[in-house]
Enzyme design. Structure first.
Site, mmCIF file in Angstrom:
data_model
loop_
_atom_site.group_PDB
_atom_site.id
_atom_site.type_symbol
_atom_site.label_atom_id
_atom_site.label_comp_id
_atom_site.label_asym_id
_atom_site.label_seq_id
_atom_site.Cartn_x
_atom_site.Cartn_y
_atom_site.Cartn_z
ATOM 1 N N ASP A 1 0.807 -1.215 0.000
ATOM 2 C CA ASP A 1 0.000 0.000 0.000
ATOM 3 C C ASP A 1 0.843 1.270 0.000
ATOM 4 O O ASP A 1 1.997 1.274 0.450
ATOM 5 C CB ASP A 1 -0.905 0.036 1.237
ATOM 6 N N HIS B 1 3.529 -2.177 3.323
ATOM 7 C CA HIS B 1 3.538 -0.834 2.755
ATOM 8 C C HIS B 1 4.883 -0.554 2.081
ATOM 9 O O HIS B 1 5.933 -0.848 2.657
ATOM 10 C CB HIS B 1 3.284 0.214 3.838
#
Length: 250
Positions: free
Chosen positions: A74, A219
């Site tokens: 992400d 992430h």
């Protein structure tokens, strides 16, 4: 992950409207029998209104009992950390799903094209990473549509997956993503790497929680992701040695 389908309703049956039997003969001259009345015409029915497609609930796990997991990244693309993640994925032959923030993607179009060229899926993570629950419907649509436009321009096709920032889904966000041709994806393994708790803790959380069908959240953007990269370097070979494979759901 099954879409609901709606069957068509049958039209109501219409009576024949045939006339009753003729009256018995009388002493008066017989009347010329009248033909049976024609059947009443069927009522004209208005066309059925289209039934809206069912809005999908977020997908949190893969429908698999095999040792198959989905790795998702992400908040990128990030010019420093995303290339490092791509190098690791290339090393181990892993395909992943990158949930990209639109404004980051617009700043790094070459990196977006590189992600797509290496066989990974580009997915929508909004334009500015807001809390979608606090936005109007028009604002939500703008966040999603602008991002999809950028990703389609880079990859030549629109994204098919959407993830709400923080997993904060709202009815408006789910409906809008469906209108734009995307399905919502959550996750089942969250090592909270965004908080930078340490490489060892990120690694341990993934290895303890992963199971067949897991969707793993990591992430590659939104801050210093050196711990995440170190954790990927540590746990990916362990999962591969344990017989796990990786997929990027379509």
């Amino acid at each position: 992950m099954t879409l609901l389908t709606v069957g068509a309703c049958g039209a109501p049956l219409v009576g024949s409207g045939d006339a009753g039997p003729a009256s018995p003969a009388s002493s008066t001259p017989a009347a010329v029998p009248s033909p049976s009345a024609a059947p009443e015409p069927a009522p004209v029915l208005s066309p059925a209104k289209p039934v809206p497609r069912a809005v999908d609930d977020p997908v949190y796990e893969l429908p698999s009992t095999d040792k198959l997991v989905a790795l998702t990244l992400d908040d990128g693309p990030d010019p420093t950390h995303t290339p490092a993640v791509l190098a690791l994925l290339r090393k181990y032959g892993i395909r992943a799903t990158f949930f990209l923030v639109g404004e980051n993607a617009a700043d790094q179009p070459g990196l977006v094209r590189e992600i797509a060229a290496e066989g990974h899926h580009l997915a929508n993570h909004t334009w500015t990473h807001p809390d979608l629950r606090r936005l109007s419907e028009a604002q939500v649509r703008d966040e999603l549509a602008r991002t999809s436009d950028v990703l389609q321009a880079a990859a030549g096709k629109p994204p098919t997956w959407f993830r709400a920032p923080g997993g904060d889904w709202s009815p408006v966000a789910l409906r809008t993503s469906s209108d734009l041709g995307m399905r919502p994806m959550g996750w089942s393994v969250d090592p909270r790497d965004w908080a930078r708790p340490g490489t060892s803790l990120i690694t341990d959380r993934v290895l303890k929680a992963v199971r067949p069908g897991s969707i793993v959240l990591n992430h590659d953007g939104g801050g210093d992701r050196s711990q995440t990269i170190a954790a990927l370097r540590a746990y990916l070979p362990v999962l591969i040695d344990d017989g796990y494979g990786f997929t990027a759901p379509r």
